[in-house]
Write a protein that holds these residues in place. Structure first.
Motif, short mmCIF file in Angstrom:
data_model
loop_
_atom_site.label_atom_id
_atom_site.label_comp_id
_atom_site.label_asym_id
_atom_site.label_seq_id
_atom_site.Cartn_x
_atom_site.Cartn_y
_atom_site.Cartn_z
N ILE A 49 0.87 -1.36 0.03
CA ILE A 49 -0.02 0.03 0.05
C ILE A 49 0.85 1.27 -0.06
N ALA A 50 1.97 1.25 0.82
CA ALA A 50 2.89 2.46 0.88
C ALA A 50 3.44 2.71 -0.38
N SER A 51 3.76 1.89 -1.34
CA SER A 51 4.45 2.12 -2.68
C SER A 51 3.64 3.07 -3.41
N TYR A 52 2.35 3.28 -3.18
CA TYR A 52 1.35 4.17 -3.85
C TYR A 52 1.25 5.26 -3.00
N LEU A 53 1.49 5.52 -1.57
CA LEU A 53 1.21 6.50 -0.86
C LEU A 53 2.60 6.89 -0.24
N PRO A 54 3.44 7.96 -0.60
CA PRO A 54 4.49 8.46 -0.11
C PRO A 54 4.60 8.91 1.41
N GLY A 55 3.41 9.47 1.83
CA GLY A 55 3.56 9.95 3.15
C GLY A 55 3.33 8.64 4.12
N LEU A 56 2.58 7.68 3.55
CA LEU A 56 2.66 6.43 4.41
C LEU A 56 4.01 5.58 4.41
N GLN A 57 4.61 5.91 3.25
CA GLN A 57 6.13 5.23 2.95
C GLN A 57 6.97 5.71 4.03
N THR A 58 6.89 7.00 4.13
CA THR A 58 7.66 7.71 4.99
C THR A 58 7.56 7.29 6.64
#
Length: 641
Positions: A626-635
């Motif tokens: 999921i995070a690979s599509y959402l930069p904020g969540l990836q951070t």
């Protein structure tokens, strides 16, 4: 060239061949196979074979040209219609053994194509619709080849279409149409001596050849197409002509009582063949119920009257086979009460007391298929009939040698299993036992195995909860399909197509089993564990077939709903391996199927599922995906790690 030279050349070639054949060439040796394999061969025969090849190549040119460019060849129709018609008549007037089927096939196909050509129409008012597709598909090619002028293309097409229509109508007048129909009925659609020998001595070859033949290489099949073209061209006249024969009860009863010649039996065999082929048109001119009550019913009674004594002659056997086949073509014209009577006839036909030969029982499988797929069919009244028929079909398989013939019978058993629905419980155990024994006797990766697995799948789907009685019998088949296919493909650098279809069919059978079973077992658990570890191991490429992967995920969902906690604990290694391979790796079309097993586990045993997703790293992998599509969540996830 088209109007003068080519027909004359073909005519001379045919005469040369006839002369050579009359000069002592052994007709039995006359075959392409001998020409290719025999080193020392009569020089006459070599010339005959070469001449035959030239006739076939040159003779097919006008047929192909007319079919591809009907408008541009309309001017040249008459000489070729005359030539091919004369050749066909000449071939039917000589001894069948000396006739040249290649010449007859070419002639029949040309006449059929002209008769059925939809672009030859009567007037400008109706021209747009029938020739629109032809103009769109061929005009550019015809312009590039100089066949038409760009400025006059539309006008030329209209004129060519009307000219083709005029020539066709002038050539195929009523008298000649009747002559052509008589040739079909009395000669072209009559089995040759070689075909009748195969009927008696090699039924499976006869049946398979008839099922797989094409209009380009088989005169009997090409002649059926000619009849349908005649019927389309003059439906009223042809249907009326055939109806006179079909309604003549006295003549047909005399046939069955031996009062007429074999030639008459052959004629009626052709008539019933045409009645079946052209049912969509003929049924508009012949009332199906009147025909059944007045003529067909008494004929059927006579055909089955003396079955117990085995008194049917070969000609009567031939006619009985064709009449039953024709019934299958007309089934949709009758109500369910008639269907039940036809079902009883089929029971009698396939019984040991009926004296039905092997060819008859194979050919009439199409009637049984038509009965099962009829809109008026309901399983309840047919339960006992179908039970008896399945027993007869299993006995029939034991008589067969050819895999293609066996597969055809097993496919009919599959249709019976599908049509019977819950009524299949009456024969479920013995049927499955028999199919599994057939499976065991097959060679590895045999195409016959696919037919067997599909029949097992249909049986399982229809059985419902009664599937519990056959679980242990079917599981070895499923395991062999899936794990055997994986092993085959692993040992072969090139993906094995046989292995691919067995894998797919095995998974489909497994899914049908899991959707119907209500009890969990150690055997089911062991199967899931071994399949997950094998299929999702490093050496296996499962993503080559997304449908197989989808069905495997649905199977895991079934396990999750049936015995979730036990399954999750027992198969945790395989489940973790599966999700490590597919999370974040599959297409969007499969995402919902990937989540369904986890959701089912979470709903039925939430604590065990939480432990599993944490220990197997599944939850973390889902968040990463999921995070690979959402930069904020990836951070945020990076800081959390």
């Amino acid at each position: 060239y088209l109007t003068n030279y080519l027909p004359e050349l073909l005519n001379y070639l045919v005469k040369i061949k006839i002369y050579l054949l009359s000069s002592g060439v052994d007709i039995q040796m006359y075959s392409e196979v001998n020409y290719k394999t025999v080193n020392e061969i009569d020089s006459y025969l070599v010339v005959v074979l070469v001449t035959s090849r030239v006739i076939k190549e040159i003779g097919n040119q006008p047929v192909k040209i007319q079919k591809d460019y009907p408008l541009d060849t309309s001017t040249y129709l008459l000489p070729f219609l005359t030539f091919y018609s004369n050749q066909l008549i000449a071939q039917t007037q000589v001894d069948r053994r000396a006739a040249d089927d290649a010449v007859s096939i070419i002639a029949v196909n040309f006449l059929s194509n002209v008769l059925s050509c939809q672009v030859y129409i009567e007037s400008n008012d109706s021209i747009n619709s029938p020739i629109k597709s032809t103009k769109v598909s061929t005009l550019a090619t015809r312009l590039s080849r100089g066949l038409v002028n760009d400025d006059n293309a539309e006008y030329n097409d209209n004129q060519s279409a009307m000219q083709g229509h005029y020539i066709r109508c002038q050539f195929f007048q009523d008298n000649y149409l009747k002559e052509l129909l008589d040739i079909c009925l009395s000669s072209l659609l009559v089995y040759s001596n070689d075909q009748l020998d195969d009927w008696i001595n090699d039924p499976e070859t006869f049946y398979n050849d008839e099922s797989n033949s094409s209009i380009d290489d088989n005169l009997y099949t090409a002649s059926q197409n000619l009849f349908l073209s005649l019927l389309d061209f003059k439906p009223n006249e042809i249907s009326t002509y055939l109806s006179i024969y079909l309604l003549d009860k006295n003549q047909q009863l005399q046939l069955l009582n031996g009062a007429t010649s074999d030639r008459q039996i052959a004629l009626y065999h052709s008539i019933y063949l045409c009645a079946g082929l052209g049912v969509a048109t003929i049924s508009q001119y012949l009332n199906a119920n009147d025909w059944l009550n007045q003529t067909l019913g008494p004929i059927l009674q006579e055909l089955f009257r003396s079955t117990s004594t085995g008194s049917l002659t070969s000609g009567q056997q031939l006619l009985r086979c064709r009449v039953i086949w024709t019934l299958g073509c007309w089934l949709y014209n009758w109500d369910s009460n008639i269907l039940l009577s036809i079902g009883n006839l089929l029971v009698l036909l396939y019984s040991k007391s009926s004296s039905s030969d092997l060819t008859t029982r194979l050919v009439c499988l199409s009637t049984l298929d038509a009965l099962l797929t009829s809109n008026s069919f309901t399983p309840e009244p047919f339960s006992q009939i179908l039970l008896t028929l399945v027993e007869s079909l299993c006995s029939l398989i034991n008589e067969l040698v050819d895999i293609e013939s066996k597969s055809r019978v097993v496919n009919t058993i599959k249709e019976i299993a599908r049509s019977m629905d819950r009524q299949i419980v009456l024969m479920l155990q013995p049927l499955v036992n028999y199919l599994v024994s057939l499976w065991i006797s097959c060679e590895d990766n045999s195409l016959f195995k696919r037919s067997i697995v599909e029949s097992l799948t249909a049986s399982v789907k229809s059985s419902g909860p009664a599937v519990l009685s056959i679980v242990d019998t079917i599981l070895p088949v499923i395991q062999s399909c899936i794990l055997g296919s994986i092993s085959t493909n692993d040992n072969n650098d090139n993906a094995n197509e046989d292995g691919d279809y067995l894998l797919s069919d095995g998974v489909s059978l497994w899914l049908a089993l899991m959707r119907n079973t209500t009890s969990y077992s150690i055997a089911l658990d062991n199967l899931l564990r071994s399949v997950l570890v094998t299929v999702f191991s490093d050496g296996c490429v499962i993503d080559m077939n997304m449908d197989v992967l989808k069905d495997l995920l649905l199977i895991v969902e079934c396990y999750a709903l049936l015995e979730p906690a036990y399954c999750l604990n027992s198969c945790s290694e395989g489940l973790a391996l599966m999700y490590s391979r597919i999370l974040g790796q599959v297409s969007s079309r499969l995402v919902s199927y990937v989540i369904r097993p986890l959701e089912a586990f979470a709903l039925t045993c939430p604590i065990e599922t939480s432990t599993f997703t944490y220990q197997s790293n599944c939850f973390h992998r889902m968040l990463q995906s999921i995070a690979s599509y959402l930069p904020g969540l990836q951070t945020a996830m990076s800081e959390f790690n």
